[in-house]
Design a protein around this motif. Sequence first.
Motif, PDB file in Angstrom:
ATOM      1  N   UNK A   1       5.209   6.661   7.536  1.00  0.00           N
ATOM      2  CA  UNK A   1       4.665   5.699   6.506  1.00  0.00           C
ATOM      3  C   UNK A   1       4.656   6.340   5.043  1.00  0.00           C
ATOM      4  N   UNK A   2       5.234   6.004   4.113  1.00  0.00           N
ATOM      5  CA  UNK A   2       5.256   6.641   2.750  1.00  0.00           C
ATOM      6  C   UNK A   2       3.733   7.053   2.187  1.00  0.00           C
ATOM      7  N   UNK A   3       3.569   8.000   1.759  1.00  0.00           N
ATOM      8  CA  UNK A   3       2.166   8.431   1.117  1.00  0.00           C
ATOM      9  C   UNK A   3       1.795   7.447  -0.081  1.00  0.00           C
ATOM     10  N   UNK A   4       2.399   6.763  -0.621  1.00  0.00           N
ATOM     11  CA  UNK A   4       2.341   5.717  -1.490  1.00  0.00           C
ATOM     12  C   UNK A   4       1.832   4.170  -1.052  1.00  0.00           C
ATOM     13  N   UNK A   5       2.187   4.219   0.315  1.00  0.00           N
ATOM     14  CA  UNK A   5       2.043   2.824   1.138  1.00  0.00           C
ATOM     15  C   UNK A   5       0.715   3.275   1.857  1.00  0.00           C
ATOM     16  N   UNK A   6       0.545   4.345   2.458  1.00  0.00           N
ATOM     17  CA  UNK A   6      -0.726   4.712   3.307  1.00  0.00           C
ATOM     18  C   UNK A   6      -1.970   4.243   2.769  1.00  0.00           C
ATOM     19  N   UNK A   7      -2.806   3.575   3.541  1.00  0.00           N
ATOM     20  CA  UNK A   7      -4.000   3.158   3.134  1.00  0.00           C
ATOM     21  C   UNK A   7      -4.082   1.966   2.357  1.00  0.00           C
ATOM     22  N   UNK A   8      -3.133   1.390   1.781  1.00  0.00           N
ATOM     23  CA  UNK A   8      -3.035   0.268   1.002  1.00  0.00           C
ATOM     24  C   UNK A   8      -2.710  -1.182   1.605  1.00  0.00           C
ATOM     25  N   UNK A   9      -3.482  -1.239   2.746  1.00  0.00           N
ATOM     26  CA  UNK A   9      -3.502  -2.686   3.274  1.00  0.00           C
ATOM     27  C   UNK A   9      -3.834  -3.783   2.377  1.00  0.00           C
TER      28      UNK A   9
END
Length: 314
Positions: free
Chosen positions: A244-252
């Motif tokens: 998972x790309x850092x810019x997507x991680x945690x952006x549920x």
Amino acid sequence: MGSTFLPTVGRMAVCGGTHGNEMSGVYIVGEMERQRKVMGDGVWPIPVTTVLSNPRAVKECRRYIDTDMNRCFSSAILSSPITDSSPYEVRRAQDLNALLGPKGSAGAIDMICDLHNTTSNMGLTLIHYTTNDWVTLHICKYLQTKITQVPVRVVTMDVPISDAHSLETVSKHGFSIEVGPQPHGVIRADIYNFMKEGVDVTIDWIQKFNSGTVFEGGEVEVFMWHKSIDYPRDPETRELNAVIHPQLQDRDFCQLKKGDPLFLSFSGETVKYEEEESLYPFFINECAYYEKGIAFHLAKKIKLPIPTVQVQKD
């Protein structure tokens, strides 16, 4: 328009440990059982059954022993013959169906609230399987109104109940509560408290509804499951090629637009979102989904209309 009259929600089950390493539900069920021993059945304003769903997995602090039990509650699996080779979780699912169901019957318990944790940054997420269960949708709306310390979102998996494979589909109404992020095998006070508030507010709605409170209609914002996305993998070995790309991680539940980063390969290349339709990812990088070939789910955000409801008089 007048009210839609619905039967009393007479009996509720709170289930924890369907996955044995998701600790908030395990400890909430334990605490509720302790409260009952101290204060008796009158501790809650409605009859509540507490269930430790997968005790063997809880004891070993594992997600499951033989197979994922939260995939064992379809009508086909619940009616399958038990043999010496049947997985433990299939046997246990049929026992729970006998205790709380049978699924689809008039005698099934009115409400199941099944408690889960996720390693994904999903706040408090309610997951259910129909778009026209007014009791469940009104409870979801009530939770969104009453709980303010954490985002409350509703995910709908619009599939026939007979095919739905989760524990809460055994009851007439119901949903699972997913709260995260929390590592599996770990319990965090904040996550525990968010989940406990979800259970308490659900009981509060049922008590008010049964007592004659009229709940006004309107709309509920839901995320309608659309499809699942796997990680980029080596076509031969099936090993991961990217994470998972850092810019997507945690952006549920944050909107994905064309060109947004999805994955980062181990050699440093970015895989981008290429679809024209903007969708919403959830269960991003969930630990337990690696074995299922799921990096995240994608959903459409819609508003479901719901009628005014009140309990029907005898």
